[in-house]
Design a protein around this motif. Structure first.
Motif, short mmCIF file in Angstrom:
data_model
loop_
_atom_site.label_atom_id
_atom_site.label_comp_id
_atom_site.label_asym_id
_atom_site.label_seq_id
_atom_site.Cartn_x
_atom_site.Cartn_y
_atom_site.Cartn_z
N UNK A 287 93.97 46.82 57.48
CA UNK A 287 93.34 46.17 56.33
C UNK A 287 94.35 45.44 55.47
N UNK A 288 95.55 46.01 55.34
CA UNK A 288 96.61 45.32 54.60
C UNK A 288 97.06 44.08 55.38
N UNK A 289 97.19 44.21 56.70
CA UNK A 289 97.58 43.07 57.52
C UNK A 289 96.58 41.94 57.43
N UNK A 290 95.29 42.27 57.36
CA UNK A 290 94.26 41.24 57.30
C UNK A 290 94.06 40.67 55.90
N UNK A 291 94.58 41.38 54.89
CA UNK A 291 94.41 40.93 53.51
C UNK A 291 93.20 41.53 52.82
N UNK A 292 92.44 42.38 53.52
CA UNK A 292 91.28 43.02 52.88
C UNK A 292 91.71 43.97 51.77
N UNK A 293 92.90 44.57 51.93
CA UNK A 293 93.48 45.44 50.90
C UNK A 293 94.83 44.85 50.51
N UNK A 294 95.06 44.72 49.20
CA UNK A 294 96.29 44.09 48.72
C UNK A 294 97.54 44.90 49.06
N UNK A 295 97.48 46.19 48.75
CA UNK A 295 98.64 47.03 49.00
C UNK A 295 98.22 48.50 49.01
N UNK A 296 99.09 49.33 49.56
CA UNK A 296 98.88 50.77 49.57
C UNK A 296 100.14 51.45 49.06
N UNK B 207 81.12 40.84 44.65
CA UNK B 207 82.20 40.84 43.68
C UNK B 207 83.43 40.10 44.20
N UNK B 208 84.24 39.61 43.29
CA UNK B 208 85.50 38.96 43.64
C UNK B 208 86.69 39.90 43.42
N UNK B 209 86.41 41.17 43.20
CA UNK B 209 87.49 42.14 42.95
C UNK B 209 88.36 42.30 44.19
N UNK B 210 89.65 42.51 43.95
CA UNK B 210 90.58 42.85 45.02
C UNK B 210 90.70 44.36 45.09
N UNK B 211 91.29 44.85 46.18
CA UNK B 211 91.36 46.29 46.41
C UNK B 211 92.80 46.72 46.65
N UNK B 212 93.18 47.80 45.96
CA UNK B 212 94.48 48.43 46.18
C UNK B 212 94.22 49.92 46.33
N UNK B 213 95.14 50.63 46.93
CA UNK B 213 94.88 52.05 47.16
C UNK B 213 96.15 52.87 47.20
N UNK B 214 95.96 54.16 47.02
CA UNK B 214 96.98 55.15 47.32
C UNK B 214 96.72 55.64 48.74
#
Length: 337
Positions: free
Chosen positions: A271-280, A255-262
């Protein structure tokens, strides 16, 4: 299982000496049936600190969840500062969590801090505590129920507001189809997050309910959903660990979906630093635990009520993105964010 401008650093937290003292109190605990946890401090009863006041912190946290480790660290830091004997116990089963509260009442503690992830289940034991003259404060979950159940104060994030803030951010990121992954059906805080997101988001939003206690099942369900619907371009998880798992699911599904989380932990920061997760969205669990225990000490020793007893004390939402993650990374590495 919560605003003034959210803090970007853990200002006003206890001094390093207090944290060091707490670290010596932390020892591996034992667990009973189900997900019940009792973390040990100075002895096998799960106590930390010593003094005239005894406080019980009782949550719905499951075993092995780093989020609740942060809550405990904050609570123990406050206990060390205030000279409180603190007991921590938790169970993800609301009936068993209610039993833990009743046990604390029977033990004659001087105060109880409790989460209201399933408010109805906690109604009876909270009433029993009040009848026994034991002050009760809420944290993390139950922002819509704490006042009606007679709790003195509440410390946490308004999850509806936080969810709406995520929806607005996804609009800014031009997302079109968001999947909100709910890992505990019926948890009022989690449901409110997804509802807030859906209300604010201009695109299509849907919930995916998974069994959060089974990591493999979560991965399989999310991977299957992403393969089935390639239009999903945003996965929103409600816990940092599930965001890290979602990174794997997205790759497995092609998938090309991006990931965000609480929520946030030290691995999620990476993961945020690497760009694997957009934001928390950081609700600052350390702060929730600290404030809840400290509030009981202030109430018992000086009659203080944060928020005047009529308004919650909000600990979030604070967005952590690639542009500001360095500001919290050192605190996350120390285990307090």
């Amino acid at each position: 299982m919560n605003t003034p401008p959210p803090p970007q650093a853990s200002l006003g937290f206890p001094r390093l000496a207090a944290l060091t003292a707490v670290a010596f109190l932390l020892v591996a605990g034992c667990s009973g049936s189900g997900d019940t946890q009792l973390d040990s401090g100075t002895d096998a009863a799960g106590k930390a600190g010593s003094g005239d006041l005894k406080v019980a912190l009782i949550t719905h946290g499951g075993k092995g969840d780093a989020f609740w480790d942060l809550v405990q660290k904050g609570a123990r830091a406050a206990a060390a500062k205030d000279g409180i004997e603190l007991t921590y116990a938790s169970d993800s089963d609301p009936v068993k969590q209610a039993e833990l509260v009743r046990d604390a009442v029977g033990d004659g503690v001087d105060g109880i801090a409790v989460t209201l992830a399933k408010p109805q289940a906690m109604k009876g034991p909270v009433a029993a505590a009040r009848a026994a003259g034991i002050p009760v404060v809420g944290l993390n979950s139950g922002i819509d129920a704490w006042k009606s159940q007679g709790l003195l104060e509440y410390f946490g994030q308004d999850e509806s507001v936080a969810g709406a803030a995520v929806g607005d951010k996804l609009n800014d990121l031009k997302a079109k189809h968001a999947l909100c992954v709910v890992h505990e059906r019926g948890n009022v805080a989690l449901e409110a997050r997804c509802a807030g997101l859906t209300k604010a988001f201009h695109g299509e939003a849907e919930n995916l309910y998974v069994e959060g206690t089974d990591t493999e099942a979560v991965d399989a369900a999310l991977t299957a959903q992403l393969r089935q619907d390639p239009s999903i371009d945003e996965v929103v998880t409600l816990n940092a660990q599930f965001a890290l798992d979602a990174v794997k699911s997205v790759k497995e599904a092609g998938s090309e979906a991006r990931i965000a989380t609480f929520d946030l932990n030290k691995d999620l920061v990476k993961a945020v630093q690497s760009g694997d997760v957009q934001f928390a969205v950081d609700q600052q669990p350390y702060l929730q635990g600290y404030l809840a225990v400290d509030a009981l000490w202030l109430y018992k020793t000086n009659g203080n009520l944060s928020g005047g007893g009529v308004a919650p004390v909000l600990t979030g939402p604070a967005f952590v993105t690639k542009t500001n993650v360095a500001a919290v990374a050192k605190f996350a590495a120390a285990g307090t964010r």
